[in-house]
Scaffold this active site. Structure first.
Site, PDB file in Angstrom:
ATOM      1  CB  CYS A  50      13.316   8.679   7.850  1.00 47.51           C
ATOM      2  SG  CYS A  50      14.231   7.716   6.661  1.00 47.51           S
ATOM      3  CD  GLU A  52      10.370  12.238  11.666  1.00 52.90           C
ATOM      4  OE1 GLU A  52       9.258  11.721  11.866  1.00 52.90           O
ATOM      5  OE2 GLU A  52      11.266  11.693  11.002  1.00 52.90           O
ATOM      6  CD  GLU A  79      13.958   0.536   8.205  1.00 47.31           C
ATOM      7  OE1 GLU A  79      14.449   1.380   8.977  1.00 47.31           O
ATOM      8  OE2 GLU A  79      14.638  -0.335   7.646  1.00 47.31           O
ATOM      9  CE  LYS A  98      -1.863   2.891   3.087  1.00 43.87           C
ATOM     10  NZ  LYS A  98      -1.998   4.096   2.258  1.00 43.87           N
TER      11      LYS A  98
HETATM   12  P1  NAP Z   1       2.573   7.880   8.243  1.00 38.24           P
HETATM   13  O1  NAP Z   1       1.483   8.814   8.479  1.00 38.24           O
HETATM   14  O2  NAP Z   1       2.996   6.989   9.338  1.00 38.24           O
HETATM   15  O3  NAP Z   1       2.142   7.039   6.950  1.00 38.24           O
HETATM   16  C1  NAP Z   1       2.918   5.986   6.479  1.00 38.24           C
HETATM   17  C2  NAP Z   1       2.024   4.966   5.830  1.00 38.24           C
HETATM   18  O4  NAP Z   1       1.164   4.406   6.823  1.00 38.24           O
HETATM   19  C3  NAP Z   1       1.106   5.553   4.755  1.00 38.24           C
HETATM   20  O5  NAP Z   1       0.964   4.616   3.720  1.00 38.24           O
HETATM   21  C4  NAP Z   1      -0.189   5.726   5.499  1.00 38.24           C
HETATM   22  O6  NAP Z   1      -1.329   5.727   4.670  1.00 38.24           O
HETATM   23  C5  NAP Z   1      -0.181   4.515   6.396  1.00 38.24           C
HETATM   24  N1  NAP Z   1      -1.065   4.620   7.556  1.00 38.24           N
HETATM   25  C6  NAP Z   1      -1.603   5.720   8.118  1.00 38.24           C
HETATM   26  N2  NAP Z   1      -2.393   5.393   9.168  1.00 38.24           N
HETATM   27  C7  NAP Z   1      -2.340   4.055   9.268  1.00 38.24           C
HETATM   28  C8  NAP Z   1      -2.920   3.112  10.165  1.00 38.24           C
HETATM   29  N3  NAP Z   1      -3.727   3.486  11.160  1.00 38.24           N
HETATM   30  N4  NAP Z   1      -2.651   1.797   9.998  1.00 38.24           N
HETATM   31  C9  NAP Z   1      -1.829   1.388   9.012  1.00 38.24           C
HETATM   32  N5  NAP Z   1      -1.255   2.236   8.122  1.00 38.24           N
HETATM   33  C10 NAP Z   1      -1.497   3.545   8.261  1.00 38.24           C
HETATM   34  O7  NAP Z   1       3.889   8.583   7.806  1.00 38.24           O
HETATM   35  P2  NAP Z   1       4.039   9.703   6.705  1.00 38.24           P
HETATM   36  O8  NAP Z   1       3.654  10.990   7.300  1.00 38.24           O
HETATM   37  O9  NAP Z   1       3.377   9.305   5.470  1.00 38.24           O
HETATM   38  O10 NAP Z   1       5.609   9.618   6.457  1.00 38.24           O
HETATM   39  C11 NAP Z   1       6.517  10.292   7.208  1.00 38.24           C
HETATM   40  C12 NAP Z   1       7.139   9.436   8.299  1.00 38.24           C
HETATM   41  O11 NAP Z   1       7.811   8.306   7.767  1.00 38.24           O
HETATM   42  C13 NAP Z   1       8.194  10.185   9.074  1.00 38.24           C
HETATM   43  O12 NAP Z   1       8.034   9.983  10.436  1.00 38.24           O
HETATM   44  C14 NAP Z   1       9.499   9.587   8.603  1.00 38.24           C
HETATM   45  O13 NAP Z   1      10.565   9.697   9.461  1.00 38.24           O
HETATM   46  C15 NAP Z   1       9.109   8.183   8.358  1.00 38.24           C
HETATM   47  N6  NAP Z   1      10.016   7.546   7.437  1.00 38.24           N
HETATM   48  C16 NAP Z   1      10.893   6.629   7.924  1.00 38.24           C
HETATM   49  C17 NAP Z   1      11.796   6.014   7.082  1.00 38.24           C
HETATM   50  C18 NAP Z   1      12.762   4.992   7.601  1.00 38.24           C
HETATM   51  O14 NAP Z   1      13.293   4.246   6.821  1.00 38.24           O
HETATM   52  N7  NAP Z   1      12.988   4.887   8.879  1.00 38.24           N
HETATM   53  C19 NAP Z   1      11.791   6.309   5.721  1.00 38.24           C
HETATM   54  C20 NAP Z   1      10.891   7.263   5.259  1.00 38.24           C
HETATM   55  C21 NAP Z   1      10.001   7.859   6.136  1.00 38.24           C
HETATM   56  P3  NAP Z   1      -1.961   7.117   4.131  1.00 38.24           P
HETATM   57  O15 NAP Z   1      -0.923   7.751   3.307  1.00 38.24           O
HETATM   58  O16 NAP Z   1      -3.125   6.663   3.344  1.00 38.24           O
HETATM   59  O17 NAP Z   1      -2.307   7.908   5.337  1.00 38.24           O
END
Ligand code: NAP
Ligand code: MG
Length: 483
Positions: free
Chosen positions: A290, A387, A256, A181
């Site tokens: 990230c 963050e 991650e 997804k």
């Molecule tokens: P996010 O809100 O956690 O979303 C990530 C994914 O999870 C999206 O596909 C999102 O879908 C989905 N999601 C949202 N709510 C969910 C739920 N209740 N159950 C299951 N899945 C759910 O993160 P983001 O704002 O998109 O991305 C930024 C974050 O990713 C930052 O914190 C960043 O540090 C982290 N990140 C970490 C890494 C690493 O390798 N450590 C790499 C890149 C990013 P929707 O888009 O449909 O809401």
């Protein structure tokens, strides 16, 4: 194929017929739409992945064949670099030159790297303390690495194509099947990759790509009883919920998560390199990385020189639409993200921060935001601890090496860090003490397919890339035979 997603080798609409818009962050306008799936669609995708996992066309495909198909996928991606770079830029907002040089090319490199592992999986023969066959009858033991089965992958919007291949690549190399997804903000390159995956010859259902909201589709994947492993990249908050849901079914999970990576600049560093490095460490990808070097700690004697150097470079960055090839910094991914970053800037000011550069929150239709540097706030303030995930750098001075290490570690996160110094004794003293999955020395944000990547503390657990990723997608079978 607008409005469709990939399930069981077919391009399908959602069961409900619902769709969601895809927005260009440079204009705030919707330019296409994708299905908005629900639990029923997830069930269909998981069933397709399960069937594909049992299908001899896949389960009996020879490793050399899987390797060749992955290499073909890499070749197909390579012949479409410009298209993928434009799509990524349009969808995410990032500069097209960066999408080309970083996102798409490193995805190709990664696919070629992971393709090689398909033919290099191995188990071990194991000594056991029973009589051995050569003692005239006895026991023989070995282990085999087997694919875990159906993988459920949930990815964020900051590096959409990279994140997709980081999950799909190892799943295919090890013989798993997958339901992926993409993030709602950035579904397009994953869907387009789906077309290339079919073209590369992977059997139907081996890779399924479904679009929809995290709270519905993501939650359904995380709690699905017929998924064997969840691979999640995203925020710590959502990662925790995903982990809890997975654990109810005792499903393997790797996380991650977020970061707040420190950049430590010592007074003996090559300061020009440190200034250039610290600037790109935070402002690369509009700060939406990230591993972004979002906390800059500089030894006091060179503090002013370094932060003024970073500020001058930041102020000179050319901000514009991602598709303009001269753009150095594009818009943030969404209005929600820009608002959240702006709220942090305001909060920082209230908690005593001085604005060295940037700091204003424009109201433009595209989600643009100037690079911002804050100084003079306490280590405990929210802008230092949380963050922000945008182009906001907090900079603070330190006096002693020990102080630098303890400030760096004073964070709930532990994803990455960088040290800027020319003193090897000092560097080797600091490396073991830093609580981070990656330590860069005189560089930042450099990833290699062969170097494991992942976090400690609230940045999650599990290592992707390198040989380490194979452990996430395989299970060990122990065999003991009476001979
Ligand atoms: P996010 O809100 O956690 O979303 C990530 C994914 O999870 C999206 O596909 C999102 O879908 C989905 N999601 C949202 N709510 C969910 C739920 N209740 N159950 C299951 N899945 C759910 O993160 P983001 O704002 O998109 O991305 C930024 C974050 O990713 C930052 O914190 C960043 O540090 C982290 N990140 C970490 C890494 C690493 O390798 N450590 C790499 C890149 C990013 P929707 O888009 O449909 O809401
Ligand atoms: Mg978009």
């Amino acid at each position: 194929m607008a409005g469709t997603m990939l399930i069981g080798g077919e391009w399908v609409t959602s069961v409900s017929g619902n769709t969601q818009d895809v927005i260009n962050p440079a204009t705030a306008e919707a330019f296409t739409y994708v299905p908005s799936a629900n639990m029923e669609d997830v069930d269909k995708a998981v069933a397709a992945a399960r069937m594909a996992f049992r299908n001899p066309k896949w389960s009996q495909m020879r490793p050399s064949h899987r390797q060749r198909a992955l290499l073909k996928l890499a070749d197909l991606l390579e012949s479409n670099i410009d298209e993928f770079a434009e799509l990524e830029s349009l969808d995410n907002g990032k500069p097209v030159m960066m999408a080309n040089r970083v996102d798409v090319r490193s995805s190709i490199d990664y696919l070629r790297y992971i393709a090689g592992w398909a033919t290099k999986m191995e188990g071990r023969t194991v000594d056991v303390s029973f009589p051995r066959p050569r003692d005239g009858g006895g026991y023989f033991a070995y282990t085999a690495q087997e694919p875990v089965g159906v993988v459920g992958a949930i990815i964020p919007w900051n590096f959409p194509l990279n994140m997709a291949v980081w999950k799909i690549g190892p799943a295919l190399a090890t013989g798993c099947t997958i339901v992926l997804k993409p993030a709602s903000e950035t579904p397009l390159t994953a869907l387009r990759l789906g077309e290339l995956i079919l073209e590369a010859g992977f059997p139907e259902g081996v890779v399924n790509i479904i679009t929809g909201s995290g709270s519905v589709v993501g939650a359904a994947i995380s709690s699905h009883p017929d998924i064997d492993k969840i691979a999640f990249t995203g925020s710590t908050e959502v990662g925790r919920a995903v982990g809890i849901a997975a654990m109810k079914n005792i499903t393997r999970v790797s996380l991650e998560l977020g970061g707040k990576s420190p950049v430590l600049v010592f007074d003996d560093a090559d300061l020009d390199a440190a200034i250039a490095g610290a600037t790109s460490a935070i402002f690369f990808n509009q700060g939406q990385a990230c591993t972004a070097g979002s906390r800059l700690y500089v030894q006091r004697s060179v503090f002013d020189q370094v932060i003024e150097g970073v500020a001058a470079r930041a102020a000179n960055m050319k901000i514009g639409p991602g598709l303009d090839p001269t753009t150095q910094m594009g818009p943030l991914v969404s209005q929600r993200q820009r608002q959240s970053v702006c709220n942090y800037i305001e909060k920082g000011k209230k908690q005593g921060a001085a604005v060295l550069t940037g700091g204003s929150c424009p109201d433009s239709p595209g989600y643009f935001l100037q690079p911002t540097i804050l100084t003079g706030m306490p280590q405990a303030s929210d802008v230092v601890q949380e963050e922000i995930f945008g182009p906001v750098l907090v900079a603070m001075p330190f006096d002693e090496v020990e102080e630098a290490v303890s400030l760096a570690n004073d964070s709930p996160y532990g994803l990455a860090s960088s040290i800027w110094s020319n003193d090897h004794k000092k560097i080797h003293r600091v490396i073991p003490d830093l609580q981070a999955g990656t330590v860069w020395v005189n560089c930042h944000n450099l990833l290699d397919p062969n170097l494991p990547f992942g976090g400690n503390k609230l940045s999650g657990f599990g290592r992707e890339m390198g040989r380490a990723v194979l452990d996430l997608y395989t299970e060990t079978k122990s065999v003991l035979m009476a001979v």
